[in-house]
Scaffold this motif. Structure first.
Motif, PDB file in Angstrom:
ATOM      1  N   ARG A  81      40.276  16.657 -11.911  1.00 47.53           N
ATOM      2  CA  ARG A  81      41.051  17.910 -11.883  1.00 47.53           C
ATOM      3  C   ARG A  81      41.243  18.410 -10.452  1.00 47.53           C
ATOM      4  NH1 ARG A  81      37.835  19.148 -16.465  1.00 47.53           N
ATOM      5  NH2 ARG A  81      36.411  20.381 -15.138  1.00 47.53           N
ATOM      6  N   ALA A  99      43.882  16.414  -8.884  1.00 50.18           N
ATOM      7  CA  ALA A  99      45.226  16.762  -9.385  1.00 50.18           C
ATOM      8  C   ALA A  99      45.740  18.051  -8.753  1.00 50.18           C
ATOM      9  CB  ALA A  99      45.178  16.876 -10.926  1.00 50.18           C
ATOM     10  N   ARG A 100      44.841  19.082  -8.627  1.00 49.62           N
ATOM     11  CA  ARG A 100      45.283  20.316  -7.994  1.00 49.62           C
ATOM     12  C   ARG A 100      45.685  20.107  -6.546  1.00 49.62           C
ATOM     13  NH1 ARG A 100      40.923  22.496 -11.024  1.00 49.62           N
ATOM     14  NH2 ARG A 100      39.593  22.385  -9.167  1.00 49.62           N
ATOM     15  N   THR A 101      44.920  19.297  -5.882  1.00 53.28           N
ATOM     16  CA  THR A 101      45.244  19.022  -4.454  1.00 53.28           C
ATOM     17  C   THR A 101      46.606  18.342  -4.342  1.00 53.28           C
ATOM     18  OG1 THR A 101      42.894  18.823  -3.974  1.00 53.28           O
ATOM     19  CG2 THR A 101      44.420  17.872  -2.362  1.00 53.28           C
ATOM     20  N   ALA A 102      46.840  17.383  -5.255  1.00 53.26           N
ATOM     21  CA  ALA A 102      48.130  16.671  -5.201  1.00 53.26           C
ATOM     22  C   ALA A 102      49.312  17.582  -5.519  1.00 53.26           C
ATOM     23  CB  ALA A 102      48.072  15.497  -6.207  1.00 53.26           C
ATOM     24  N   SER A 103      49.115  18.523  -6.481  1.00 55.89           N
ATOM     25  CA  SER A 103      50.219  19.400  -6.858  1.00 55.89           C
ATOM     26  C   SER A 103      50.496  20.420  -5.766  1.00 55.89           C
ATOM     27  CB  SER A 103      49.895  20.135  -8.171  1.00 55.89           C
ATOM     28  OG  SER A 103      48.710  20.904  -8.042  1.00 55.89           O
ATOM     29  N   SER A 104      49.499  20.915  -5.050  1.00 50.28           N
ATOM     30  CA  SER A 104      49.710  21.908  -3.981  1.00 50.28           C
ATOM     31  C   SER A 104      50.329  21.284  -2.740  1.00 50.28           C
ATOM     32  CB  SER A 104      48.384  22.600  -3.621  1.00 50.28           C
ATOM     33  OG  SER A 104      47.447  21.622  -3.147  1.00 50.28           O
ATOM     34  N   SER A 105      50.161  20.039  -2.549  1.00 51.60           N
ATOM     35  CA  SER A 105      50.707  19.403  -1.331  1.00 51.60           C
ATOM     36  C   SER A 105      52.092  18.808  -1.578  1.00 51.60           C
ATOM     37  CB  SER A 105      49.770  18.279  -0.855  1.00 51.60           C
ATOM     38  OG  SER A 105      49.600  17.304  -1.889  1.00 51.60           O
ATOM     39  N   SER A 106      52.603  18.791  -2.815  1.00 49.04           N
ATOM     40  CA  SER A 106      53.920  18.247  -3.094  1.00 49.04           C
ATOM     41  C   SER A 106      54.998  19.266  -2.710  1.00 49.04           C
ATOM     42  CB  SER A 106      54.029  17.860  -4.572  1.00 49.04           C
ATOM     43  OG  SER A 106      53.848  19.021  -5.393  1.00 49.04           O
TER      44      SER A 106
END
Length: 450
Positions: free
Chosen positions: A439, A442-449
């Motif tokens: 999780r 996933a949060r890190t990936a969504s904030s950096s997109s």
């Protein structure tokens, strides 16, 4: 990351080691319950205490001069074979006779007559009613001795003759029941004073008074035991008599009683009787206050043992064993025990627990010249010391062993269950950490997109 393990006072012990320790404890419990009561078996290479008995050597050439194949020769008594056997038989007592292979039962006359060459020179014996007694007469090969001759009627109606060297006791008269022992010289015919045909002639040392068999002795006779007089310390009196000198009715009576009644008491009942010790019995023995026939346990170490053939007696005793046992609780003294049987093989220094009966005081001279006085006992056997357990204690041991086994099984089951729960918990924690990392990733990936 995993949390550090809690601090331990000892390093972690593997499960296999824990179960090995538990198995050793269980094996020890089983040994205590079942195996500790068994005494060690004597080893075959340990020294034995049976003495070597020297036996006379017959001159077969001289003995061969005695003939009995015809009536004429049976009527003759050849002097040289007779003198030869008289000289040898003078040293043959019961122990030497046993070493010579004396049979336990009298040889039937028909067996003897059927094969005389095989039996000639053998040491034999017969018992019966004394019908004729002659002597003394000259012609003995040894100075100071004379020749006596006796004829007895056997129980089956036959007869036996014996020549011997020792004068008979005054109580041995015609009509008495006696025992003849000796080397078989020949078959003999006589015409006077009795008309005999093919009667075996023995050449021995003496004629013995024999007795009617008592049968079993199951109660002590106080009147018989009262005949024992061990009050005198003077050398040569009763207190100094050895087994060979003390063949009396009192000894036979007590020995037969011990033989016939010892096994009537159970192991536990004998263990309730006192053991010989100085604190309780030294002064009583010294003052002559011990009750004759008193049952006691003698716990000690076998120092010496020897076996002797028994003379004629009404108790049916064939052999005697003389044992000396060192008893620590009796000041370390060595006490004698007389056993009315041939004792089985026992090694020196064997630990014994003898079920015995007090007989009398015994005096002897030690190897250093010191005179000592100890109690003398009679026993049915020499029993090895066995750390026996009472049936109740054995049952208790079985119960405790069962409880211990159940506890170990419970601990094993609890350990397995705890390990299984710990493994499941550890896996659940790993899954939670994995999902948490997923999780977070996933949060890190969504904030950096973009």
């Amino acid at each position: 990351m995993r949390a550090p393990p809690p601090p331990r006072l000892l390093p972690p012990i593997p499960t296999a080691v824990r179960f090995l320790v538990a198995g050793a404890m269980l094996a020890a419990m089983v040994y205590v319950v079942f195996g500790l009561g068994e005494g060690p078996e004597p080893t075959a290479d340990e020294p034995r205490v049976e003495p070597v008995v020297a036996v006379p050597i017959l001159d077969r050439a001289v003995l061969g001069a005695a003939g009995d194949d015809t009536r004429e020769r049976r009527l003759q008594l050849e002097p040289e074979p007779l003198r030869h056997l008289l000289a040898l038989a003078i040293d043959v007592g019961p122990t030497v006779a046993a070493a010579l292979g004396a049979p336990e039962e009298a040889v039937p006359l028909k067996v003897l007559r059927a094969d005389m060459p095989t039996w000639r020179g053998r040491w034999l014996w017969y018992e019966g009613t004394l019908e004729d007694l002659q002597g003394p007469r000259e012609g003995h090969p040894l100075a100071g001795y004379s020749i006596y001759e006796a004829t007895i009627r056997l129980a089956d109606g036959g007869h036996a003759i014996a020549a011997f060297s020792i004068p008979p006791e005054d109580s041995i008269r015609r009509g008495a029941w006696v025992r003849l022992e000796g080397y078989l010289l020949k078959l003999r015919d006589t015409t006077y004073p009795l008309d005999l045909r093919q009667a075996p002639m023995l050449v021995g040392r003496s004629i013995q008074r024999d007795y009617e068999d008592w049968g079993g002795v199951h109660a002590l006779d106080a009147a018989v035991l009262a005949t024992i007089d061990d009050s005198s310390y003077w050398p040569g009196d009763k207190m100094w008599h050895t087994l060979e000198d003390d063949q009396t009715e009192a000894l036979w009576h007590l020995a037969a009683f011990a033989r016939d009644t010892t096994d009537r008491r159970t192991f536990g009942e004998w263990r309730q009787l006192p053991a010989l010790n100085a604190a309780e019995f030294f002064d009583r023995c010294k003052d002559g206050q011990l009750e004759r026939g008193l049952p006691l346990r003698i716990i000690g170490t076998l120092i010496w043992r020897t076996t002797l053939a028994a003379p004629a007696n009404p108790a049916g005793i064939k052999f005697w064993t003389v044992a000396w046992v060192q008893v620590r609780e009796y000041g370390g003294a060595t006490v004698p025990i007389w056993v009315p049987r041939r004792v089985g093989e026992l090694p020196l220094r064997a630990q014994l627990e003898v079920r015995a009966h007090y007989y009398r005081r015994f005096a002897y001279e030690a190897s250093n010249g010191e005179r000592r006085f100890v109690p003398l006992f009679v026993a049915a056997d020499l029993d090895p010391f066995v750390l026996g357990t009472d049936p109740t204690m054995r049952l208790l041991g079985l119960v405790l062993g069962g409880i211990l086994t159940g506890l170990m099984l419970l601990l094993w089951w609890s350990q397995r269950r705890a390990e299984r729960d710990a493994l499941q918990h550890q896996r659940a924690m790993d899954d939670r950490r994995r999902r948490r990392r997923e999780r977070a990733a996933a949060r890190t990936a969504s904030s950096s997109s973009p």
